[in-house]
Enzyme design. Sequence first.
Site, mmCIF file in Angstrom:
data_model
loop_
_atom_site.group_PDB
_atom_site.id
_atom_site.type_symbol
_atom_site.label_atom_id
_atom_site.label_comp_id
_atom_site.label_asym_id
_atom_site.label_seq_id
_atom_site.Cartn_x
_atom_site.Cartn_y
_atom_site.Cartn_z
ATOM 1 N N VAL A 121 -3.245 1.677 -7.504
ATOM 2 C CA VAL A 121 -4.201 1.340 -6.446
ATOM 3 C C VAL A 121 -3.570 1.510 -5.064
ATOM 4 O O VAL A 121 -4.198 1.219 -4.051
ATOM 5 C CB VAL A 121 -4.789 -0.079 -6.656
ATOM 6 N N HIS A 161 -8.558 3.058 -11.268
ATOM 7 C CA HIS A 161 -8.533 1.586 -11.175
ATOM 8 C C HIS A 161 -8.806 1.090 -9.761
ATOM 9 O O HIS A 161 -8.487 -0.045 -9.432
ATOM 10 C CB HIS A 161 -7.186 1.043 -11.677
ATOM 11 N N CYS A 181 -24.210 -5.555 -0.926
ATOM 12 C CA CYS A 181 -24.933 -4.285 -0.717
ATOM 13 C C CYS A 181 -24.304 -3.117 -1.481
ATOM 14 O O CYS A 181 -24.817 -2.002 -1.435
ATOM 15 C CB CYS A 181 -25.012 -3.942 0.767
ATOM 16 N N CYS A 223 -23.406 -4.245 5.806
ATOM 17 C CA CYS A 223 -24.586 -5.133 5.790
ATOM 18 C C CYS A 223 -24.350 -6.464 6.494
ATOM 19 O O CYS A 223 -25.302 -7.230 6.696
ATOM 20 C CB CYS A 223 -25.043 -5.386 4.348
ATOM 21 N N GLY A 281 5.159 7.795 -15.701
ATOM 22 C CA GLY A 281 5.395 6.421 -15.253
ATOM 23 C C GLY A 281 4.333 5.426 -15.670
ATOM 24 O O GLY A 281 3.951 4.562 -14.900
ATOM 25 N N SER A 288 3.109 2.823 -19.087
ATOM 26 C CA SER A 288 3.608 2.259 -20.348
ATOM 27 C C SER A 288 2.712 2.594 -21.541
ATOM 28 O O SER A 288 3.097 2.346 -22.676
ATOM 29 C CB SER A 288 3.719 0.737 -20.213
ATOM 30 N N ASN A 335 8.841 9.711 -18.167
ATOM 31 C CA ASN A 335 8.902 8.253 -17.997
ATOM 32 C C ASN A 335 10.351 7.809 -18.041
ATOM 33 O O ASN A 335 11.214 8.516 -18.579
ATOM 34 C CB ASN A 335 8.112 7.570 -19.123
ATOM 35 N N ALA A 366 11.454 8.742 -12.094
ATOM 36 C CA ALA A 366 10.416 9.686 -11.650
ATOM 37 C C ALA A 366 10.918 10.587 -10.529
ATOM 38 O O ALA A 366 10.558 11.769 -10.470
ATOM 39 C CB ALA A 366 9.176 8.911 -11.202
HETATM 40 P P1 OAD Z 1 3.343 -0.656 -16.475
HETATM 41 O O1 OAD Z 1 4.093 -1.649 -15.663
HETATM 42 O O2 OAD Z 1 2.670 -1.127 -17.713
HETATM 43 O O3 OAD Z 1 4.331 0.523 -16.924
HETATM 44 C C1 OAD Z 1 5.168 1.169 -16.006
HETATM 45 C C2 OAD Z 1 5.939 2.248 -16.742
HETATM 46 O O4 OAD Z 1 6.718 2.930 -15.780
HETATM 47 C C3 OAD Z 1 6.907 1.738 -17.817
HETATM 48 O O5 OAD Z 1 6.759 2.519 -18.998
HETATM 49 C C4 OAD Z 1 8.280 1.937 -17.197
HETATM 50 O O6 OAD Z 1 9.273 2.266 -18.160
HETATM 51 C C5 OAD Z 1 8.027 3.113 -16.280
HETATM 52 N N1 OAD Z 1 8.925 3.159 -15.118
HETATM 53 C C6 OAD Z 1 9.465 2.137 -14.420
HETATM 54 N N2 OAD Z 1 10.220 2.578 -13.415
HETATM 55 C C7 OAD Z 1 10.161 3.934 -13.464
HETATM 56 C C8 OAD Z 1 10.731 5.005 -12.693
HETATM 57 N N3 OAD Z 1 11.530 4.760 -11.653
HETATM 58 N N4 OAD Z 1 10.460 6.267 -13.041
HETATM 59 C C9 OAD Z 1 9.661 6.545 -14.100
HETATM 60 N N5 OAD Z 1 9.089 5.595 -14.865
HETATM 61 C C10 OAD Z 1 9.333 4.310 -14.552
HETATM 62 O O7 OAD Z 1 2.331 0.079 -15.488
HETATM 63 P P2 OAD Z 1 1.056 0.989 -15.848
HETATM 64 O O8 OAD Z 1 1.272 1.721 -17.116
HETATM 65 O O9 OAD Z 1 0.720 1.749 -14.631
HETATM 66 O O10 OAD Z 1 -4.304 -2.155 -14.377
HETATM 67 O O11 OAD Z 1 -0.035 -0.123 -16.066
HETATM 68 C C11 OAD Z 1 -1.343 0.281 -16.364
HETATM 69 C C12 OAD Z 1 -2.338 -0.706 -15.812
HETATM 70 O O12 OAD Z 1 -1.983 -2.012 -16.243
HETATM 71 C C13 OAD Z 1 -2.333 -0.823 -14.305
HETATM 72 O O13 OAD Z 1 -3.113 0.159 -13.666
HETATM 73 C C14 OAD Z 1 -2.905 -2.182 -14.077
HETATM 74 C C15 OAD Z 1 -2.095 -2.915 -15.122
HETATM 75 O O14 OAD Z 1 -2.611 -4.103 -15.597
HETATM 76 C C16 OAD Z 1 -5.148 -3.001 -13.773
HETATM 77 O O15 OAD Z 1 -4.769 -3.831 -12.960
HETATM 78 C C17 OAD Z 1 -6.563 -2.823 -14.190
#
Ligand code: OAD
Length: 234
Positions: free
Chosen positions: A93, A109, A120, A139, A175, A177, A201, A219
């Site tokens: 976000v 997201h 509105c 609004c 990047g 999970s 990742n 990354a």
């Molecule tokens: P996560 O915190 O679940 O996962 C982050 C991933 O990035 C992990 O697999 C880490 O190993 C990897 N990581 C960390 N540092 C890194 C780096 N320097 N280079 C490469 N990889 C790295 O975050 P998301 O998968 O984005 O949703 O989470 C998905 C959704 O869960 C988010 O959009 C959010 C959250 O709840 C909502 O809020 C709706």
Amino acid sequence: MRPIRNIVILTGAGVSAESGIDTFRDAGGLWEQHRVEDVATPEAFARDPDLVLRFYDMRRSAVQEKEPNAAHRALARLDAEWPHGLLIVTQNVDDLHERAGAKRVLHMHGEHLNAWCTACDARSPWSAPLLDRPPCPACGERALRPDVVWFGEMPYRMDEIYDALRACDLFVSIGTSGAVYPAAGFVRNARDLGARTLELNLEPSQGSLWFDECRHGPATEVVPAWVEGMLARV
Ligand code: OAD
């Protein structure tokens, strides 16, 4: 193997980690500091709106102090120079893909820097706090909430995402999970339709087994190296 023309790139919190934005599920991540049920559901907002607004006000303010990193910049360069279809679907976000210069970005997201009026339905660019209930620019009602998808809500623009997945030759996950659906299922949607799949990742994700290839590392290292390789084909 079919040639690679159309690319879909899914990004998650790991792409912004080296810009200083906390991930969610790593040790010390946001969901260790706060309970999802307290700050990231419609029920939490109904129960304690001040707590939820304060949480998002802090995060909205923090992202504005962060800068894009080498991974965001590499993806922006790929976006500018890749002559075929490309879509960056981000779960993030923050606005770091855009600030790096990427244009073909879809925020499934939502976005910290937008406010959504529940009176509105207008979305307005927003960088200030929401805790003091400012009026909606469209609004005038004091009914703004963060334009961020909470647990239990439908991610945005899913039809466009599935169309892009159907058309892609290469799906790349960076990047993330692989813990949150529907994004965690995109790799299987793409591979079922014949796309090649690549994970970039820090470490193997929950969905690593679904990828044809995985490259592990920060990354800011693995993404620029992969982009170099892709642009060498152009
Ligand atoms: P996560 O915190 O679940 O996962 C982050 C991933 O990035 C992990 O697999 C880490 O190993 C990897 N990581 C960390 N540092 C890194 C780096 N320097 N280079 C490469 N990889 C790295 O975050 P998301 O998968 O984005 O949703 O989470 C998905 C959704 O869960 C988010 O959009 C959010 C959250 O709840 C909502 O809020 C709706």
